[in-house]
Design a protein around this motif. Structure first.
Motif, short mmCIF file in Angstrom:
data_model
loop_
_atom_site.label_atom_id
_atom_site.label_comp_id
_atom_site.label_asym_id
_atom_site.label_seq_id
_atom_site.Cartn_x
_atom_site.Cartn_y
_atom_site.Cartn_z
N ALA A 1 0.84 -1.21 0.00
CA ALA A 1 0.00 0.00 0.00
C ALA A 1 0.87 1.25 0.00
O ALA A 1 0.59 2.22 -0.73
CB ALA A 1 -0.94 -0.01 1.19
N ALA A 2 1.93 1.26 0.79
CA ALA A 2 2.83 2.42 0.83
C ALA A 2 3.49 2.63 -0.53
O ALA A 2 3.73 3.76 -0.94
CB ALA A 2 3.88 2.25 1.92
N GLY A 3 3.74 1.55 -1.23
CA GLY A 3 4.36 1.65 -2.55
C GLY A 3 3.44 2.22 -3.62
O GLY A 3 3.91 2.63 -4.68
N THR A 4 2.15 2.25 -3.36
CA THR A 4 1.21 2.78 -4.35
C THR A 4 0.85 4.25 -4.10
O THR A 4 0.13 4.84 -4.89
CB THR A 4 -0.10 1.97 -4.37
OG1 THR A 4 -0.75 2.10 -3.11
CG2 THR A 4 0.16 0.50 -4.68
N LEU A 5 1.35 4.82 -3.01
CA LEU A 5 1.04 6.21 -2.69
C LEU A 5 1.77 7.16 -3.64
O LEU A 5 2.89 6.89 -4.06
CB LEU A 5 1.44 6.53 -1.25
CG LEU A 5 0.71 5.74 -0.17
CD1 LEU A 5 1.29 6.06 1.19
CD2 LEU A 5 -0.78 6.01 -0.20
N THR A 6 1.14 8.28 -3.95
CA THR A 6 1.74 9.30 -4.80
C THR A 6 1.47 10.68 -4.24
O THR A 6 0.61 10.86 -3.37
CB THR A 6 1.17 9.24 -6.24
OG1 THR A 6 -0.24 9.48 -6.18
CG2 THR A 6 1.45 7.92 -6.92
N TRP A 15 3.02 9.97 4.12
CA TRP A 15 3.51 8.67 4.58
C TRP A 15 4.99 8.75 4.94
O TRP A 15 5.40 8.25 5.98
CB TRP A 15 3.29 7.59 3.52
CG TRP A 15 3.88 6.29 3.94
CD1 TRP A 15 5.03 5.71 3.51
CD2 TRP A 15 3.36 5.39 4.94
NE1 TRP A 15 5.25 4.53 4.17
CE2 TRP A 15 4.24 4.32 5.04
CE3 TRP A 15 2.22 5.43 5.73
CZ2 TRP A 15 4.02 3.27 5.94
CZ3 TRP A 15 2.01 4.37 6.61
CH2 TRP A 15 2.90 3.30 6.70
N ASN A 16 5.77 9.41 4.10
CA ASN A 16 7.21 9.52 4.39
C ASN A 16 7.46 10.29 5.68
O ASN A 16 8.34 9.92 6.46
CB ASN A 16 7.93 10.20 3.22
CG ASN A 16 8.05 9.27 2.02
OD1 ASN A 16 7.98 8.07 2.14
ND2 ASN A 16 8.21 9.86 0.87
#
Length: 105
Positions: free
Chosen positions: A85-90, A97-98
């Motif tokens: 899920a974190a990898g799909t954030l933009t 998130w960061n």
């Protein structure tokens, strides 16, 4: 070949419930801020501002549903769900998130 780094500190696991609470709290905060902003503006700008908040919430709901669908189809383990899920954030979501993930490791 240099040795691989290993961490001696234990990273707290984020449960699905923790993630859902973070998202719900963030959405609630954003909607409250939007409502306060609309209260402080005149009627001329209100029609343009309301769709922005709605668009963000709709986007969040769609992203959540798509992620859940992918988890279901791929039999994703609980540990992998956060990473995926974190990898799909933009854009703004990735920045949030960061800034959130950095302090907790």
């Amino acid at each position: 070949m240099p040795p691989k780094r290993t961490s001696t500190s234990e990273v707290p696991a984020m449960t699905q419930a923790t993630i859902k609470k973070l998202v719900a709290d963030s959405v609630s905060t954003a909607l409250e801020a939007q409502a306060a902003n609309m209260e402080n503006t005149d009627n001329i700008t209100r029609p343009r501002e309301a769709p922005v908040a709605r668009k963000c919430v709709v986007g969040l709901i769609r992203w959540s549903e798509q992620s859940e669908s992918m988890f279901s189809r791929s039999n994703c383990t609980e540990d992998c769900k956060v990473k995926f899920a974190a990898g799909t954030l933009t854009e703004e979501a990735l920045s949030w998130w960061n800034s959130f993930a950095q302090p907790i490791g």
